[in-house]
Design a protein around this motif. Structure first.
Motif, PDB file in Angstrom:
ATOM      1  N   TRP A  31       6.305   0.211   3.206  1.00 15.52           N
ATOM      2  CA  TRP A  31       5.061   0.588   2.170  1.00 15.52           C
ATOM      3  C   TRP A  31       4.368  -0.799   2.041  1.00 15.52           C
ATOM      4  CZ3 TRP A  31       3.328   5.091  -0.367  1.00 15.52           C
ATOM      5  CH2 TRP A  31       2.184   4.837  -1.423  1.00 15.52           C
ATOM      6  N   GLN A  35       0.800  -1.862   3.217  1.00 16.37           N
ATOM      7  CA  GLN A  35      -0.428  -2.333   2.010  1.00 16.37           C
ATOM      8  C   GLN A  35      -0.747  -3.658   2.597  1.00 16.37           C
ATOM      9  OE1 GLN A  35       1.906  -1.724  -1.476  1.00 16.37           O
ATOM     10  NE2 GLN A  35       0.115  -0.259  -2.146  1.00 16.37           N
ATOM     11  N   SER A  39      -4.625  -4.422   3.573  1.00 13.20           N
ATOM     12  CA  SER A  39      -5.549  -5.228   2.613  1.00 13.20           C
ATOM     13  C   SER A  39      -6.057  -6.231   3.541  1.00 13.20           C
ATOM     14  CB  SER A  39      -4.775  -5.791   1.569  1.00 13.20           C
ATOM     15  OG  SER A  39      -5.456  -6.841   0.738  1.00 13.20           O
TER      16      SER A  39
END
Length: 67
Positions: A31, A35, A39
Motif C-alpha cells: 500500500w 501510494q 503520488s
C-alpha cells in the motif's frame, strides 16, 4: 498434544493468525509503495499539464507576432 484435538485446532488457528498477520504487513508495505508511486505519477502529470499550458501560450504569442 498430538492426540488432543483442541490443542491441534488451537495450533492450526495460531498458525493461520500468524499467516494473516504476515499478509497484513506485506499488504501494508505494498500500500505504501503504491501510494508513493501514485503520488509521483500525479505530480508528473500536473507538471506536464502545466508545461503544456505554458507551451501553448508561448506558441500563441509567437504566432501572433508573425502577422
Amino acid at each position: 498434544w498430538l492426540a488432543d484435538e483442541a490443542v491441534c485446532k488451537g495450533i492450526r488457528l495460531m498458525l493461520e493468525v500468524d499467516r494473516c498477520n504476515e499478509e497484513e504487513r506485506r499488504l501494508s508495505r505494498e500500500w505504501s509503495v503504491l501510494q508513493e508511486w501514485f503520488s509521483m505519477e500525479w505530480k508528473s502529470l500536473h507538471r506536464a499539464l502545466q508545461n503544456e499550458g505554458q507551451c501553448r501560450c508561448q506558441c500563441h504569442v509567437a504566432n501572433s507576432h508573425k502577422v
